[in-house]
Write a protein that holds these residues in place. Structure first.
Motif, PDB file in Angstrom:
ATOM      1  N   VAL A  69       0.821  -1.211   0.000  1.00  0.00           N
ATOM      2  CA  VAL A  69       0.000   0.000   0.000  1.00  0.00           C
ATOM      3  C   VAL A  69       0.854   1.260   0.000  1.00  0.00           C
ATOM      4  O   VAL A  69       0.565   2.219  -0.714  1.00  0.00           O
ATOM      5  CB  VAL A  69      -0.953   0.010   1.219  1.00  0.00           C
ATOM      6  N   CYS A  70       1.916   1.273   0.800  1.00  0.00           N
ATOM      7  CA  CYS A  70       2.666   2.504   1.066  1.00  0.00           C
ATOM      8  C   CYS A  70       4.006   2.589   0.355  1.00  0.00           C
ATOM      9  O   CYS A  70       4.615   3.670   0.327  1.00  0.00           O
ATOM     10  CB  CYS A  70       2.886   2.651   2.571  1.00  0.00           C
ATOM     11  N   GLY A  71       4.494   1.473  -0.170  1.00  0.00           N
ATOM     12  CA  GLY A  71       5.776   1.492  -0.857  1.00  0.00           C
ATOM     13  C   GLY A  71       6.951   1.533   0.096  1.00  0.00           C
ATOM     14  O   GLY A  71       6.800   1.650   1.316  1.00  0.00           O
ATOM     15  N   SER A  72       8.147   1.451  -0.453  1.00  0.00           N
ATOM     16  CA  SER A  72       9.357   1.430   0.378  1.00  0.00           C
ATOM     17  C   SER A  72       9.593   2.761   1.079  1.00  0.00           C
ATOM     18  O   SER A  72      10.301   2.820   2.085  1.00  0.00           O
ATOM     19  CB  SER A  72      10.572   1.067  -0.477  1.00  0.00           C
ATOM     20  N   GLY A  73       8.993   3.850   0.544  1.00  0.00           N
ATOM     21  CA  GLY A  73       9.146   5.160   1.166  1.00  0.00           C
ATOM     22  C   GLY A  73       8.125   5.437   2.248  1.00  0.00           C
ATOM     23  O   GLY A  73       8.133   6.518   2.843  1.00  0.00           O
ATOM     24  N   PHE A  74       7.238   4.459   2.513  1.00  0.00           N
ATOM     25  CA  PHE A  74       6.216   4.581   3.553  1.00  0.00           C
ATOM     26  C   PHE A  74       5.360   5.842   3.380  1.00  0.00           C
ATOM     27  O   PHE A  74       5.049   6.546   4.340  1.00  0.00           O
ATOM     28  CB  PHE A  74       6.852   4.570   4.950  1.00  0.00           C
ATOM     29  N   LYS A  75       4.960   6.120   2.140  1.00  0.00           N
ATOM     30  CA  LYS A  75       4.037   7.224   1.910  1.00  0.00           C
ATOM     31  C   LYS A  75       2.640   6.816   2.388  1.00  0.00           C
ATOM     32  O   LYS A  75       2.266   5.647   2.306  1.00  0.00           O
ATOM     33  CB  LYS A  75       4.001   7.587   0.420  1.00  0.00           C
ATOM     34  N   ASN A  76       1.870   7.799   2.863  1.00  0.00           N
ATOM     35  CA  ASN A  76       0.511   7.542   3.357  1.00  0.00           C
ATOM     36  C   ASN A  76       0.503   6.537   4.499  1.00  0.00           C
ATOM     37  O   ASN A  76      -0.390   5.693   4.586  1.00  0.00           O
ATOM     38  CB  ASN A  76      -0.410   7.064   2.221  1.00  0.00           C
ATOM     39  N   TYR A  77       1.505   6.639   5.357  1.00  0.00           N
ATOM     40  CA  TYR A  77       1.662   5.726   6.486  1.00  0.00           C
ATOM     41  C   TYR A  77       1.866   6.547   7.748  1.00  0.00           C
ATOM     42  O   TYR A  77       2.650   7.501   7.767  1.00  0.00           O
ATOM     43  CB  TYR A  77       2.869   4.821   6.238  1.00  0.00           C
ATOM     44  N   GLY A  78       1.142   6.193   8.815  1.00  0.00           N
ATOM     45  CA  GLY A  78       1.310   6.871  10.087  1.00  0.00           C
ATOM     46  C   GLY A  78       1.562   5.868  11.190  1.00  0.00           C
ATOM     47  O   GLY A  78       1.062   4.743  11.138  1.00  0.00           O
ATOM     48  N   GLU A  79       2.339   6.274  12.174  1.00  0.00           N
ATOM     49  CA  GLU A  79       2.661   5.377  13.286  1.00  0.00           C
ATOM     50  C   GLU A  79       2.613   6.161  14.589  1.00  0.00           C
ATOM     51  O   GLU A  79       3.237   7.222  14.710  1.00  0.00           O
ATOM     52  CB  GLU A  79       4.040   4.764  13.084  1.00  0.00           C
ATOM     53  N   LEU A  80       1.846   5.649  15.542  1.00  0.00           N
ATOM     54  CA  LEU A  80       1.734   6.266  16.854  1.00  0.00           C
ATOM     55  C   LEU A  80       2.100   5.234  17.915  1.00  0.00           C
ATOM     56  O   LEU A  80       1.897   4.034  17.725  1.00  0.00           O
ATOM     57  CB  LEU A  80       0.307   6.761  17.114  1.00  0.00           C
ATOM     58  N   GLY A 192      12.329 -11.089  -3.369  1.00  0.00           N
ATOM     59  CA  GLY A 192      11.067 -11.034  -4.113  1.00  0.00           C
ATOM     60  C   GLY A 192       9.832 -11.261  -3.274  1.00  0.00           C
ATOM     61  O   GLY A 192       8.727 -11.324  -3.812  1.00  0.00           O
ATOM     62  N   GLY A 193       9.996 -11.383  -1.950  1.00  0.00           N
ATOM     63  CA  GLY A 193       8.850 -11.649  -1.095  1.00  0.00           C
ATOM     64  C   GLY A 193       7.817 -10.541  -1.115  1.00  0.00           C
ATOM     65  O   GLY A 193       6.606 -10.801  -1.245  1.00  0.00           O
ATOM     66  N   TYR A 194       8.266  -9.304  -0.991  1.00  0.00           N
ATOM     67  CA  TYR A 194       7.329  -8.175  -0.986  1.00  0.00           C
ATOM     68  C   TYR A 194       6.467  -8.149  -2.245  1.00  0.00           C
ATOM     69  O   TYR A 194       5.244  -8.019  -2.184  1.00  0.00           O
ATOM     70  CB  TYR A 194       8.089  -6.857  -0.861  1.00  0.00           C
ATOM     71  N   SER A 195       7.102  -8.239  -3.387  1.00  0.00           N
ATOM     72  CA  SER A 195       6.362  -8.126  -4.644  1.00  0.00           C
ATOM     73  C   SER A 195       5.434  -9.322  -4.850  1.00  0.00           C
ATOM     74  O   SER A 195       4.303  -9.169  -5.326  1.00  0.00           O
ATOM     75  CB  SER A 195       7.333  -7.993  -5.825  1.00  0.00           C
ATOM     76  N   ALA A 196       5.885 -10.518  -4.473  1.00  0.00           N
ATOM     77  CA  ALA A 196       5.051 -11.708  -4.654  1.00  0.00           C
ATOM     78  C   ALA A 196       3.819 -11.665  -3.757  1.00  0.00           C
ATOM     79  O   ALA A 196       2.707 -11.990  -4.185  1.00  0.00           O
ATOM     80  CB  ALA A 196       5.874 -12.967  -4.374  1.00  0.00           C
ATOM     81  N   ILE A 197       3.996 -11.260  -2.502  1.00  0.00           N
ATOM     82  CA  ILE A 197       2.870 -11.186  -1.575  1.00  0.00           C
ATOM     83  C   ILE A 197       1.918 -10.077  -1.986  1.00  0.00           C
ATOM     84  O   ILE A 197       0.692 -10.232  -1.930  1.00  0.00           O
ATOM     85  CB  ILE A 197       3.370 -10.986  -0.132  1.00  0.00           C
ATOM     86  N   GLY A 198       2.462  -8.929  -2.418  1.00  0.00           N
ATOM     87  CA  GLY A 198       1.604  -7.846  -2.899  1.00  0.00           C
ATOM     88  C   GLY A 198       0.751  -8.289  -4.076  1.00  0.00           C
ATOM     89  O   GLY A 198      -0.445  -7.983  -4.141  1.00  0.00           O
ATOM     90  N   ALA A 199       1.348  -9.016  -5.026  1.00  0.00           N
ATOM     91  CA  ALA A 199       0.586  -9.519  -6.177  1.00  0.00           C
ATOM     92  C   ALA A 199      -0.485 -10.505  -5.730  1.00  0.00           C
ATOM     93  O   ALA A 199      -1.609 -10.513  -6.257  1.00  0.00           O
ATOM     94  CB  ALA A 199       1.542 -10.173  -7.177  1.00  0.00           C
ATOM     95  N   TRP A 200      -0.151 -11.358  -4.757  1.00  0.00           N
ATOM     96  CA  TRP A 200      -1.121 -12.330  -4.250  1.00  0.00           C
ATOM     97  C   TRP A 200      -2.306 -11.635  -3.580  1.00  0.00           C
ATOM     98  O   TRP A 200      -3.456 -12.007  -3.806  1.00  0.00           O
ATOM     99  CB  TRP A 200      -0.421 -13.261  -3.266  1.00  0.00           C
ATOM    100  N   LEU A 201      -2.035 -10.605  -2.795  1.00  0.00           N
ATOM    101  CA  LEU A 201      -3.119  -9.864  -2.141  1.00  0.00           C
ATOM    102  C   LEU A 201      -3.965  -9.112  -3.155  1.00  0.00           C
ATOM    103  O   LEU A 201      -5.193  -9.047  -3.035  1.00  0.00           O
ATOM    104  CB  LEU A 201      -2.536  -8.875  -1.121  1.00  0.00           C
ATOM    105  N   TYR A 202      -3.306  -8.557  -4.165  1.00  0.00           N
ATOM    106  CA  TYR A 202      -4.054  -7.788  -5.181  1.00  0.00           C
ATOM    107  C   TYR A 202      -4.972  -8.692  -6.000  1.00  0.00           C
ATOM    108  O   TYR A 202      -6.015  -8.264  -6.473  1.00  0.00           O
ATOM    109  CB  TYR A 202      -3.085  -7.055  -6.099  1.00  0.00           C
ATOM    110  N   ALA A 203      -4.598  -9.976  -6.138  1.00  0.00           N
ATOM    111  CA  ALA A 203      -5.399 -10.920  -6.909  1.00  0.00           C
ATOM    112  C   ALA A 203      -6.407 -11.678  -6.068  1.00  0.00           C
ATOM    113  O   ALA A 203      -7.265 -12.380  -6.582  1.00  0.00           O
ATOM    114  CB  ALA A 203      -4.481 -11.915  -7.627  1.00  0.00           C
ATOM    115  N   ARG A 204      -6.316 -11.560  -4.733  1.00  0.00           N
ATOM    116  CA  ARG A 204      -7.174 -12.340  -3.854  1.00  0.00           C
ATOM    117  C   ARG A 204      -8.637 -11.932  -4.000  1.00  0.00           C
ATOM    118  O   ARG A 204      -8.966 -10.760  -4.065  1.00  0.00           O
ATOM    119  CB  ARG A 204      -6.721 -12.145  -2.386  1.00  0.00           C
ATOM    120  N   ASN A 205      -9.510 -12.932  -4.011  1.00  0.00           N
ATOM    121  CA  ASN A 205     -10.954 -12.679  -4.058  1.00  0.00           C
ATOM    122  C   ASN A 205     -11.426 -12.378  -2.644  1.00  0.00           C
ATOM    123  O   ASN A 205     -11.567 -13.304  -1.840  1.00  0.00           O
ATOM    124  CB  ASN A 205     -11.678 -13.907  -4.616  1.00  0.00           C
TER     125      ASN A 205
END
Length: 205
Positions: A69-80, A192-205
């Motif tokens: 969702v946020c990329g390696s730069g952690f855009k649109n990410y908040g932490e408290l 390649g874990g990040y990209s593979a898991i991201g693709a799996w989540l994006y394709a998940r029903n």
């Protein structure tokens, strides 16, 4: 030990199963991740709280999703955390994903105050969140935050039995061995874990 192959997400799935062995809870969390990734404009009206001992790999469950969702730069990410959770400034609320680290309040009254403070962030309505910026006029932001909380405390927050804003899961997973954790993070970031898991989540029903 699993072989690092791009497209293979077995190491992460095995880790998630160890941390969250209940199939219903684990698949619900997968569905939340997939829905947020596929439908970023739609508010998910509940938060996820994952508790367990320090070092059990709770954040490793969510790291590939946050990266997707946020990329390696952690855009649109908040932490408290407990130190800045009560800050009047709302910079961290300008996010798609808000992480509450080390969720914990010392007594029942404070836990109830915390629960009430988090209500408008977790669920809509309200449709907007007021963002207070130091030295600037506040503005209203569309409320589509997904709140994810981690805790090592067995009673981090007080909720009424009828509350529908939280999905709470406690893991009995032990602390990850240092070598295993190091291998997992190397695989996520370099294998390649990040990209593979991201693709799996994006394709998940």
């Amino acid at each position: 030990r699993p072989v690092c192959v791009t497209g293979n997400i077995a190491p992460w799935l095995a880790h998630c199963e160890m941390v969250i062995p209940d199939d219903i809870s684990r698949n619900h969390i997968f569905d939340v991740m997939a829905f947020k990734l596929q439908n970023p404009r739609i508010k998910i009206n509940h938060a996820i709280l994952l508790g367990g001992i320090d070092g059990s790999g709770k954040d490793t469950v969510f790291a590939p999703f946050i990266h997707a969702v946020c990329g390696s730069g952690f855009k649109n990410y908040g932490e408290l955390n407990s130190d800045n959770m009560n800050s009047q400034w709302g910079y961290k609320l300008q996010s798609e994903i808000l992480i509450l680290n080390e969720l914990k309040e010392p007594d029942a009254a404070a836990r109830r105050v915390l629960a009430n403070k988090l209500k408008p962030l977790i669920a809509a309505p309200p449709e907007t969140i007021s963002i207070n910026r130091k030295g600037m006029h506040p503005y209203d932001m569309y409320n589509r935050l997904l709140v994810i909380a981690f805790t090592n405390d067995y009673i981090p927050i007080s909720l009424p039995s009828s509350d529908r804003r939280w999905m709470c899961v406690w893991t009995h997973a032990p602390k990850m061995p240092e070598a295993e954790a190091s291998w997992m993070w190397d695989w996520l970031k370099l294998g390649g874990g990040y990209s593979a898991i991201g693709a799996w989540l994006y394709a998940r029903n």
